[in-house]
Design a protein around this motif. Structure first.
Motif, PDB file in Angstrom:
ATOM      1  N   PHE A  92       0.833  -1.200   0.000  1.00 52.25           N
ATOM      2  CA  PHE A  92       0.000   0.000   0.000  1.00 52.25           C
ATOM      3  C   PHE A  92       0.871   1.255   0.000  1.00 52.25           C
ATOM      4  O   PHE A  92       0.621   2.213  -0.736  1.00 52.25           O
ATOM      5  CB  PHE A  92      -0.924   0.017   1.214  1.00 52.25           C
ATOM      6  CG  PHE A  92      -1.597   1.343   1.439  1.00 52.25           C
ATOM      7  CD1 PHE A  92      -2.573   1.802   0.571  1.00 52.25           C
ATOM      8  CD2 PHE A  92      -1.222   2.153   2.507  1.00 52.25           C
ATOM      9  CE1 PHE A  92      -3.182   3.041   0.768  1.00 52.25           C
ATOM     10  CE2 PHE A  92      -1.820   3.387   2.716  1.00 52.25           C
ATOM     11  CZ  PHE A  92      -2.803   3.831   1.838  1.00 52.25           C
ATOM     12  N   SER A  93       1.930   1.261   0.813  1.00 54.79           N
ATOM     13  CA  SER A  93       2.826   2.418   0.860  1.00 54.79           C
ATOM     14  C   SER A  93       3.524   2.631  -0.471  1.00 54.79           C
ATOM     15  O   SER A  93       3.826   3.762  -0.851  1.00 54.79           O
ATOM     16  CB  SER A  93       3.875   2.230   1.967  1.00 54.79           C
ATOM     17  OG  SER A  93       3.264   2.204   3.241  1.00 54.79           O
ATOM     18  N   THR A 118      -0.176   4.100  -3.087  1.00 57.37           N
ATOM     19  CA  THR A 118      -1.363   4.484  -2.326  1.00 57.37           C
ATOM     20  C   THR A 118      -2.566   4.746  -3.214  1.00 57.37           C
ATOM     21  O   THR A 118      -3.690   4.875  -2.711  1.00 57.37           O
ATOM     22  CB  THR A 118      -1.077   5.750  -1.496  1.00 57.37           C
ATOM     23  OG1 THR A 118      -0.745   6.831  -2.377  1.00 57.37           O
ATOM     24  CG2 THR A 118       0.073   5.521  -0.530  1.00 57.37           C
ATOM     25  N   ARG A 127      -5.088  -0.675  -1.561  1.00 53.42           N
ATOM     26  CA  ARG A 127      -5.889  -0.019  -0.518  1.00 53.42           C
ATOM     27  C   ARG A 127      -6.899  -0.997   0.088  1.00 53.42           C
ATOM     28  O   ARG A 127      -7.064  -1.073   1.307  1.00 53.42           O
ATOM     29  CB  ARG A 127      -6.609   1.193  -1.093  1.00 53.42           C
ATOM     30  CG  ARG A 127      -7.453   1.954  -0.073  1.00 53.42           C
ATOM     31  CD  ARG A 127      -8.328   2.974  -0.788  1.00 53.42           C
ATOM     32  NE  ARG A 127      -7.520   4.022  -1.390  1.00 53.42           N
ATOM     33  CZ  ARG A 127      -7.160   5.132  -0.751  1.00 53.42           C
ATOM     34  NH1 ARG A 127      -7.547   5.330   0.491  1.00 53.42           N
ATOM     35  NH2 ARG A 127      -6.442   6.039  -1.361  1.00 53.42           N
ATOM     36  N   ARG A 176      -5.132  -3.483   2.255  1.00 51.27           N
ATOM     37  CA  ARG A 176      -4.761  -2.862   3.529  1.00 51.27           C
ATOM     38  C   ARG A 176      -5.961  -2.807   4.462  1.00 51.27           C
ATOM     39  O   ARG A 176      -5.853  -3.110   5.665  1.00 51.27           O
ATOM     40  CB  ARG A 176      -4.221  -1.454   3.282  1.00 51.27           C
ATOM     41  CG  ARG A 176      -3.793  -0.716   4.550  1.00 51.27           C
ATOM     42  CD  ARG A 176      -3.991   0.783   4.413  1.00 51.27           C
ATOM     43  NE  ARG A 176      -5.401   1.142   4.327  1.00 51.27           N
ATOM     44  CZ  ARG A 176      -5.838   2.363   4.065  1.00 51.27           C
ATOM     45  NH1 ARG A 176      -4.996   3.326   3.825  1.00 51.27           N
ATOM     46  NH2 ARG A 176      -7.144   2.612   4.014  1.00 51.27           N
ATOM     47  N   GLY A 212      -4.855   5.302   8.036  1.00 55.10           N
ATOM     48  CA  GLY A 212      -4.624   5.122   6.608  1.00 55.10           C
ATOM     49  C   GLY A 212      -5.142   6.291   5.792  1.00 55.10           C
ATOM     50  O   GLY A 212      -4.527   6.683   4.787  1.00 55.10           O
ATOM     51  N   THR A 235      -2.521   8.974   5.846  1.00 53.85           N
ATOM     52  CA  THR A 235      -1.437   8.651   4.918  1.00 53.85           C
ATOM     53  C   THR A 235      -1.839   8.969   3.489  1.00 53.85           C
ATOM     54  O   THR A 235      -1.079   9.574   2.727  1.00 53.85           O
ATOM     55  CB  THR A 235      -1.047   7.172   5.045  1.00 53.85           C
ATOM     56  OG1 THR A 235      -0.588   6.909   6.376  1.00 53.85           O
ATOM     57  CG2 THR A 235       0.055   6.790   4.055  1.00 53.85           C
ATOM     58  N   SER A 236      -3.047   8.564   3.101  1.00 51.77           N
ATOM     59  CA  SER A 236      -3.519   8.802   1.739  1.00 51.77           C
ATOM     60  C   SER A 236      -3.680  10.290   1.457  1.00 51.77           C
ATOM     61  O   SER A 236      -3.376  10.762   0.351  1.00 51.77           O
ATOM     62  CB  SER A 236      -4.851   8.082   1.515  1.00 51.77           C
ATOM     63  OG  SER A 236      -4.697   6.680   1.632  1.00 51.77           O
ATOM     64  N   ALA A 281       3.687   6.538  -0.617  1.00 52.19           N
ATOM     65  CA  ALA A 281       3.491   7.275   0.629  1.00 52.19           C
ATOM     66  C   ALA A 281       4.769   8.033   0.944  1.00 52.19           C
ATOM     67  O   ALA A 281       5.859   7.672   0.487  1.00 52.19           O
ATOM     68  CB  ALA A 281       3.157   6.312   1.758  1.00 52.19           C
TER      69      ALA A 281
END
Length: 559
Positions: free
Chosen positions: A59-60, A63, A69, A72, A137, A140-141, A322
């Motif tokens: 995911f990182s 993103t 996603r 995650r 999350g 982060t996004s 990310a």
């Protein structure tokens, strides 16, 4: 034989499968097969952690991809269920009829960690934990979505760094204006996210019988040998010994640069000749890093060669990644992975050596018998990372542009000293937030500014309205995603600088201490690990004063 990263593919569990697997552990306990139960318990935890770590890494790495996603989110839904299984089993293993035998098999430190763990979870907070992971999350996004136009280029937040360190003061100012315009635009959303996270965490704490989130937060960080009182004393030491020195260093910089005043956008521009840049592009840095680690004692060279050949590195900045850098690991593979966003600044070298320290420690301790020992608690883990930053100093001629190694060392030390007041400010802010969970967003911003004036009185944001009104903390992801995980860096830095002092007198002795610390992994609590390495506890009176004294003397000699 080591698997290539591209071939890693851990089994995707279902809730029913997890019920069955962890249920088998309980069955072994009740059939009086304690050795098999402990082995199976460790195996199941390693298997799940390997899969979850890979999911979050992917995911990182992208993103924007709906598949990563979604996966995650799925992992975040399963994690509280796994925690529930783990707590149930730990409670059974720590029961009066088993505790003596369990302690003999797993050791007193792991048993103490488990005693702490079982107070941090109850099935009543399972839904809240899922929501906490989802909101983290989302943060982060949100930051990964930033697209900032500067110099006719479109970059993400990590890609903005070269302009933030540009020798031209006007360019640095423009870069910070662009950066904080993004945060101002997203300010309400960021306030709402954090408000929901604080409310969730306070609610979880009360459900578990705590008055506030702070004691729960410390237990979730697995801090078993110190508490908030010790941390508060350390913050005071920073304010007493480090803040005045940093203020003096910054004032000298202002005079040297002949600026009429020192602004926020000047703080990252340390060197009169321009902050030293890496020696070249990615391929050259990897080649030079191999030479550097081959020069150093121990197994660093062989390990780094394995990392490169196995593709356990993702260091280049990409739009979809990310931000930031981190090290993760896959216990079933016995290999860590380094994630970063190189942007052509000196920060590339700092992030690389930092995360390499984490990776090396994890690899050195990979054969320890219990999964709880593969990583130390985070303040100890950060000694491994920050320690390597300093221990690579003698080889910086390989990593930075020609003739800039001494300037880089000078800049790294100043940057380390400047970090300490900021780091304790972040920690103090979180203690205030969770002591007063009903603060409004405005009150949180005012609290940050008050603490900032105490620890960093030189901060002058000029016309940058958003950080000037107290919004700077919203750029610090740890505050959202990992509450109370930040003082760790400052405690570790106090210890890492002790390794630096030792290396100046006896480089071989410093490397031996470092190797020992890495090999011990998480087999002991923070204060015992540093004592075993011959380091002084940051909580001991005068520990920081001595480090600051030596650092000041070094800077006076090299200025």
């Amino acid at each position: 034989m080591m698997n290539n990263f591209s071939s890693l593919n851990f089994p995707r569990p279902t809730a029913a499968e997890l019920d069955s697997r962890f249920g088998a552990v309980l069955s072994l306990i009740e059939s009086n097969d304690l050795t098999s139960a402990l082995d199976r318990f460790d195996h199941e935890r390693r298997t799940f952690e390997s899969w979850a770590a890979l999911v979050h890494l992917r995911f990182s790495q992208n993103t924007r991809d709906e598949t990563t996603r979604s996966e995650r989110d799925y992992a975040d839904q399963l994690t509280p269920k796994v925690t529930a299984h783990e707590v149930k089993i730990k409670k059974r293993l720590l029961a009066a009829d088993l505790i003596a035998d369990v302690r003999e098999k797993i050791g007193s430190h792991v048993a103490e960690l488990w005693q702490s763990d079982i107070t941090t979870f109850d099935s009543r907070i399972e839904t809240a934990l899922e929501e906490e992971a989802r909101l983290s999350g989302d943060y982060t996004s949100l930051l990964a979505s930033a697209r900032i136009t500067i110099d006719n280029k479109s970059v993400n937040l990590s890609g903005l760094a070269p302009w933030q360190e540009h020798p031209d003061r006007t360019v640095r100012h423009t870069a910070e204006q662009a950066r904080w315009s993004f945060f101002a635009e997203k300010g309400e959303e960021l306030d709402t996210l954090y408000d929901r996270l604080v409310s969730l965490r306070h609610g979880m704490a009360q459900t578990l019988g705590f008055d506030t989130y702070t004691p729960l937060g410390y237990r979730r960080m697995r801090r078993v040998d110190y508490g908030p009182t010790d941390v508060a004393l350390f913050r005071d030491e920073v304010a007493t010994h480090v803040t005045p020195l940093v203020a003096t260093l910054l004032e000298k910089r202002r005079e040297d640069m002949q600026w009429p005043e020192l602004r926020y956008w000047d703080e990252s521009f340390i060197d009169l000749h321009g902050n030293p840049k890496p020696a070249g592009g990615y391929d050259l840095l990897i080649e030079r890093a191999q030479t550097m680690f081959d020069r150093m004692p121990g197994q660093l060279g062989a390990f780094f060669r394995m990392m490169v050949e196995g593709n356990y590195l993702d260091l280049k900045n990409r739009d979809e990644k990310a931000g930031g850098g981190f090290c993760t690991s896959f216990p079933d593979a016995g290999m860590p992975f380094i994630f970063a966003n190189f942007n052509g600044t000196h920060g590339d070298i700092n992030v690389f050596t930092h995360e390499m320290g984490h990776a090396y420690q994890n690899w050195r301790s990979r054969m320890l018998p219990c999964i709880d020992e593969l990583w130390p608690t985070m303040e100890a883990a950060e000694i491994n990372s920050m320690g390597l930053e300093f221990l690579t100093w003698p080889h910086m001629d390989l990593m930075v542009e020609d003739g800039a190694a001494e300037r880089f060392r000078h800049m790294h030390l100043i940057g380390s000293l400047c970090f300490l007041p900021y780091g304790v400010c972040v920690d103090h802010f979180q203690h205030e937030v969770y002591a007063h969970p009903d603060m409004t967003p405005l009150e949180r911003h005012e609290t940050w500014r008050k603490l900032e004036r105490h620890y960093m009185p030189w901060c002058d944001y000029g016309d940058l309205a958003y950080p000037a009104m107290g919004g700077r903390w919203q750029a610090q992801g740890h505050i959202y995603r990992s509450p109370f995980y930040y003082i760790d860096y400052t405690l570790a830095l106090c210890c890492a600088m002790q390794l630096w002092l030792l290396s100046r007198r006896d480089e071989a002795a410093a490397m031996r201490a470092y190797e020992q610390l890495c090999a011990q992994g998480g087999s002991a609590p923070f204060t015992k690990l540093i004592a075993d390495a011959g380091l002084v506890s940051p909580f001991a009176p005068g520990a920081l004063a001595e480090v600051v004294k030596e650092a000041s003397a070094f800077l006076n000699q090299t200025t």
